[in-house]
Scaffold this motif. Sequence first.
Motif, PDB file in Angstrom:
ATOM      1  N   SER A 173       0.835  -1.208   0.000  1.00  8.16           N
ATOM      2  CA  SER A 173       0.000   0.000   0.000  1.00  8.16           C
ATOM      3  C   SER A 173       0.869   1.257   0.000  1.00  8.16           C
ATOM      4  CB  SER A 173      -0.928  -0.003   1.222  1.00  8.16           C
ATOM      5  OG  SER A 173      -1.872  -1.047   1.125  1.00  8.16           O
ATOM      6  N   MET A 174       2.022   1.194   0.662  1.00  8.05           N
ATOM      7  CA  MET A 174       2.960   2.319   0.625  1.00  8.05           C
ATOM      8  C   MET A 174       3.401   2.580  -0.814  1.00  8.05           C
ATOM      9  SD  MET A 174       5.431   1.419   3.869  1.00  8.05           S
ATOM     10  CE  MET A 174       4.754   0.923   5.460  1.00  8.05           C
ATOM     11  N   VAL A 215      10.534   4.970  -0.483  1.00  9.69           N
ATOM     12  CA  VAL A 215      10.632   3.730  -1.267  1.00  9.69           C
ATOM     13  C   VAL A 215      11.337   2.662  -0.446  1.00  9.69           C
ATOM     14  CG1 VAL A 215      11.730   2.652  -3.271  1.00  9.69           C
ATOM     15  CG2 VAL A 215      10.514   4.814  -3.540  1.00  9.69           C
ATOM     16  N   GLU A 216      12.389   3.041   0.259  1.00 10.96           N
ATOM     17  CA  GLU A 216      13.093   2.069   1.099  1.00 10.96           C
ATOM     18  C   GLU A 216      12.170   1.521   2.183  1.00 10.96           C
ATOM     19  OE1 GLU A 216      17.254   1.437   3.561  1.00 10.96           O
ATOM     20  OE2 GLU A 216      16.725   3.449   2.854  1.00 10.96           O
ATOM     21  N   GLU A 217      11.372   2.390   2.783  1.00 13.17           N
ATOM     22  CA  GLU A 217      10.421   1.941   3.808  1.00 13.17           C
ATOM     23  C   GLU A 217       9.417   0.957   3.211  1.00 13.17           C
ATOM     24  OE1 GLU A 217       7.173   3.748   7.041  1.00 13.17           O
ATOM     25  OE2 GLU A 217       8.111   5.076   5.554  1.00 13.17           O
ATOM     26  N   ALA A 218       8.922   1.275   2.012  1.00 12.27           N
ATOM     27  CA  ALA A 218       7.956   0.390   1.356  1.00 12.27           C
ATOM     28  C   ALA A 218       8.578  -0.961   1.024  1.00 12.27           C
ATOM     29  CB  ALA A 218       7.423   1.050   0.081  1.00 12.27           C
ATOM     30  N   VAL A 219       9.781  -0.943   0.466  1.00  6.86           N
ATOM     31  CA  VAL A 219      10.465  -2.182   0.082  1.00  6.86           C
ATOM     32  C   VAL A 219      10.724  -3.055   1.299  1.00  6.86           C
ATOM     33  CG1 VAL A 219      12.668  -3.117  -0.736  1.00  6.86           C
ATOM     34  CG2 VAL A 219      11.507  -1.318  -2.036  1.00  6.86           C
ATOM     35  N   LYS A 220      11.230  -2.451   2.378  1.00  8.18           N
ATOM     36  CA  LYS A 220      11.552  -3.237   3.574  1.00  8.18           C
ATOM     37  C   LYS A 220      10.289  -3.795   4.230  1.00  8.18           C
ATOM     38  CE  LYS A 220      15.964  -2.681   3.196  1.00  8.18           C
ATOM     39  NZ  LYS A 220      16.807  -1.861   4.088  1.00  8.18           N
ATOM     40  N   ALA A 252      10.577  -0.392  -5.921  1.00  3.79           N
ATOM     41  CA  ALA A 252      11.950  -0.202  -6.389  1.00  3.79           C
ATOM     42  C   ALA A 252      12.162  -0.662  -7.820  1.00  3.79           C
ATOM     43  CB  ALA A 252      12.924  -0.941  -5.471  1.00  3.79           C
ATOM     44  N   SER A 253      11.100  -1.122  -8.470  1.00  3.42           N
ATOM     45  CA  SER A 253      11.262  -1.634  -9.826  1.00  3.42           C
ATOM     46  C   SER A 253      11.785  -0.546 -10.750  1.00  3.42           C
ATOM     47  CB  SER A 253       9.933  -2.174 -10.368  1.00  3.42           C
ATOM     48  OG  SER A 253       9.636  -3.410  -9.799  1.00  3.42           O
ATOM     49  N   TYR A 254      12.689  -0.942 -11.596  1.00  2.00           N
ATOM     50  CA  TYR A 254      13.319  -0.012 -12.528  1.00  2.00           C
ATOM     51  C   TYR A 254      12.271   0.629 -13.432  1.00  2.00           C
ATOM     52  CZ  TYR A 254      16.847   1.630 -15.866  1.00  2.00           C
ATOM     53  OH  TYR A 254      17.656   2.392 -16.663  1.00  2.00           O
ATOM     54  N   ASN A 255      12.407   1.949 -13.625  1.00  2.00           N
ATOM     55  CA  ASN A 255      11.497   2.712 -14.492  1.00  2.00           C
ATOM     56  C   ASN A 255      10.055   2.722 -14.003  1.00  2.00           C
ATOM     57  OD1 ASN A 255      13.414   3.604 -16.271  1.00  2.00           O
ATOM     58  ND2 ASN A 255      13.115   1.965 -17.749  1.00  2.00           N
ATOM     59  N   MET A 256       9.868   2.735 -12.683  1.00  3.23           N
ATOM     60  CA  MET A 256       8.502   2.837 -12.165  1.00  3.23           C
ATOM     61  C   MET A 256       8.079   4.296 -11.993  1.00  3.23           C
ATOM     62  SD  MET A 256       6.954   0.085 -12.106  1.00  3.23           S
ATOM     63  CE  MET A 256       5.527   0.848 -11.414  1.00  3.23           C
ATOM     64  N   LYS A 259      21.559   5.121  -7.439  1.00  3.76           N
ATOM     65  CA  LYS A 259      22.344   4.375  -6.456  1.00  3.76           C
ATOM     66  C   LYS A 259      21.431   3.724  -5.424  1.00  3.76           C
ATOM     67  CE  LYS A 259      26.078   4.873  -3.074  1.00  3.76           C
ATOM     68  NZ  LYS A 259      27.032   5.822  -2.423  1.00  3.76           N
ATOM     69  N   LYS A 260      20.447   4.477  -4.946  1.00  6.79           N
ATOM     70  CA  LYS A 260      19.486   3.952  -3.968  1.00  6.79           C
ATOM     71  C   LYS A 260      18.609   2.881  -4.628  1.00  6.79           C
ATOM     72  CE  LYS A 260      18.578   4.808  -0.290  1.00  6.79           C
ATOM     73  NZ  LYS A 260      18.885   4.089   0.974  1.00  6.79           N
ATOM     74  N   ASN A 261      18.223   3.123  -5.868  1.00  2.65           N
ATOM     75  CA  ASN A 261      17.407   2.165  -6.612  1.00  2.65           C
ATOM     76  C   ASN A 261      18.116   0.807  -6.694  1.00  2.65           C
ATOM     77  OD1 ASN A 261      15.223   2.778  -9.448  1.00  2.65           O
ATOM     78  ND2 ASN A 261      15.572   0.886  -8.352  1.00  2.65           N
ATOM     79  N   VAL A 262      19.380   0.840  -7.090  1.00  8.08           N
ATOM     80  CA  VAL A 262      20.161  -0.389  -7.227  1.00  8.08           C
ATOM     81  C   VAL A 262      20.338  -1.061  -5.872  1.00  8.08           C
ATOM     82  CG1 VAL A 262      22.445  -1.315  -7.796  1.00  8.08           C
ATOM     83  CG2 VAL A 262      21.345   0.339  -9.324  1.00  8.08           C
ATOM     84  N   GLU A 263      20.592  -0.278  -4.849  1.00  5.11           N
ATOM     85  CA  GLU A 263      20.765  -0.819  -3.491  1.00  5.11           C
ATOM     86  C   GLU A 263      19.516  -1.589  -3.049  1.00  5.11           C
ATOM     87  OE1 GLU A 263      20.373   1.128   0.879  1.00  5.11           O
ATOM     88  OE2 GLU A 263      21.788   2.145  -0.463  1.00  5.11           O
ATOM     89  N   LEU A 264      18.349  -1.029  -3.332  1.00  7.65           N
ATOM     90  CA  LEU A 264      17.104  -1.683  -2.917  1.00  7.65           C
ATOM     91  C   LEU A 264      16.809  -2.912  -3.778  1.00  7.65           C
ATOM     92  CD1 LEU A 264      14.929   1.487  -2.210  1.00  7.65           C
ATOM     93  CD2 LEU A 264      15.961  -0.071  -0.543  1.00  7.65           C
ATOM     94  N   LEU A 265      17.120  -2.840  -5.057  1.00  8.58           N
ATOM     95  CA  LEU A 265      16.938  -4.008  -5.914  1.00  8.58           C
ATOM     96  C   LEU A 265      17.857  -5.147  -5.471  1.00  8.58           C
ATOM     97  CD1 LEU A 265      16.621  -2.333  -9.427  1.00  8.58           C
ATOM     98  CD2 LEU A 265      14.809  -3.520  -8.189  1.00  8.58           C
ATOM     99  N   GLU A 266      19.065  -4.806  -5.081  1.00  6.33           N
ATOM    100  CA  GLU A 266      20.003  -5.824  -4.593  1.00  6.33           C
ATOM    101  C   GLU A 266      19.472  -6.464  -3.313  1.00  6.33           C
ATOM    102  OE1 GLU A 266      23.634  -3.633  -4.340  1.00  6.33           O
ATOM    103  OE2 GLU A 266      24.233  -4.107  -6.411  1.00  6.33           O
ATOM    104  N   TYR A 267      18.862  -5.644  -2.460  1.00  6.69           N
ATOM    105  CA  TYR A 267      18.247  -6.192  -1.244  1.00  6.69           C
ATOM    106  C   TYR A 267      17.133  -7.170  -1.617  1.00  6.69           C
ATOM    107  CZ  TYR A 267      14.945  -6.482   2.622  1.00  6.69           C
ATOM    108  OH  TYR A 267      14.068  -6.954   3.585  1.00  6.69           O
ATOM    109  N   GLU A 268      16.276  -6.775  -2.555  1.00  6.66           N
ATOM    110  CA  GLU A 268      15.178  -7.641  -2.977  1.00  6.66           C
ATOM    111  C   GLU A 268      15.700  -8.946  -3.574  1.00  6.66           C
ATOM    112  OE1 GLU A 268      12.019  -4.039  -4.076  1.00  6.66           O
ATOM    113  OE2 GLU A 268      12.731  -5.387  -5.632  1.00  6.66           O
ATOM    114  N   ALA A 269      16.787  -8.849  -4.335  1.00  8.82           N
ATOM    115  CA  ALA A 269      17.367 -10.046  -4.942  1.00  8.82           C
ATOM    116  C   ALA A 269      17.836 -11.022  -3.869  1.00  8.82           C
ATOM    117  CB  ALA A 269      18.527  -9.668  -5.861  1.00  8.82           C
ATOM    118  N   THR A 270      18.382 -10.488  -2.765  1.00 14.49           N
ATOM    119  CA  THR A 270      18.818 -11.378  -1.675  1.00 14.49           C
ATOM    120  C   THR A 270      17.627 -12.055  -1.000  1.00 14.49           C
ATOM    121  OG1 THR A 270      18.777  -9.649   0.034  1.00 14.49           O
ATOM    122  CG2 THR A 270      20.830  -9.923  -1.217  1.00 14.49           C
ATOM    123  N   GLN A 271      16.446 -11.488  -1.179  1.00 12.62           N
ATOM    124  CA  GLN A 271      15.229 -12.078  -0.608  1.00 12.62           C
ATOM    125  C   GLN A 271      14.580 -13.083  -1.568  1.00 12.62           C
ATOM    126  OE1 GLN A 271      14.530 -11.159   2.720  1.00 12.62           O
ATOM    127  NE2 GLN A 271      16.531 -10.231   2.287  1.00 12.62           N
ATOM    128  N   GLY A 272      15.249 -13.333  -2.709  1.00 15.59           N
ATOM    129  CA  GLY A 272      14.729 -14.303  -3.667  1.00 15.59           C
ATOM    130  C   GLY A 272      13.678 -13.759  -4.607  1.00 15.59           C
TER     131      GLY A 272
END
Length: 338
Positions: free
Chosen positions: A133-134, A161-166, A173-177, A184-197
């Motif tokens: 919802s965020m 966006v970081e609050e929403a992703v976490k 954090a999807s690219y081109n949203m 830099k922040k976008n990539v950082e959050l995408l990398e976090y999501e990738a670690t979550q599978g």
Amino acid sequence: MEDYRMIQIVKWLISCLVVFSYGSFAATVDEGVDLFNQQKYKQALLVFEPLAEKGDARAMLWLGVTQFQTGEQFAAASTLLQAAEAGSPWAMHLMVPSYNGNCAYLGWPCDEAWMDKAVDEWKKRADEGDGKSMYALLRWGDKPWWAYVPILKKKKYGELVEEAVKAGGYKAASYNMYIPIEMKKNVELLEYEATQGYAPAMMDLYYINDSSSVENLDLARQALSLGYSSGAFSLLFYFSRELPDIETESDIKKLSEDIKDKYKNAYYYSLVEKYFSGEDRTFYIKEKVVNDKGEEVYINILSDSEMKEVESRAQEFVKDLTINMFLDDSTVGALVER
């Protein structure tokens, strides 16, 4: 090939057992969502229908989308309207004519008033910590005053966006949203999501990097191993664009082992991609060339034994692969909107 057919028969028997099981025992909306993401729409319907009949708004949302996906567009309209009336903000959003072109195209009972109601519900859920919802508020909610101040905009959006992703709102954090945050922040959050599978984030990173590094190709392979079709298509595209122009039979005979390996990879991923799409893209390994007699003929780049080896590897890979579209409440509406 016989082994492969036997595997397909076993899969069919298991799917029949799944249909019986979900029709006989109580299941949750999440279990139905898993089936939907595996493209097992008939089984998903068996889960969503009884839950929707009990008034579960989320089940109604997914039932409506499943009906739409299986060709029942008018039943979907009725179900999604019920879901909206029962309190699903995602269904409300799909009933907004300025957002969903199917309202006019299919004559659905839509109303612009649903937009404000959706935003109000998203605000309520966001206050309760719902990341999806965020994300919705960041994309479709009213813009705060600082969104018009360049020096503040990207920093503040980045924090939200970081609050929403976490909190689970990965789509934020999807690219081109079109949510303006620093790359830099976008990539950082995408990398976090990738670690979550989360496979869609892996593919976003793959396209952002746009390189042929081993690490980047591994992102696509990892997404594919999780059942995400974009990984197969991207790897097929990568290896196919590496193939040389072939004009004569002599050109084929002169191919290096490195180039032959690229043909094998292109053939392999065309077979794996077919598992998802059902489309035959194996034309990469057959070229129209001029043979030694000056005649135009079609010749396979790979030998029969090489093709069989690749086919065996592809069959072995897909036999235990489970398709996963990675759709959730915040993203499944993309299948319905027009």
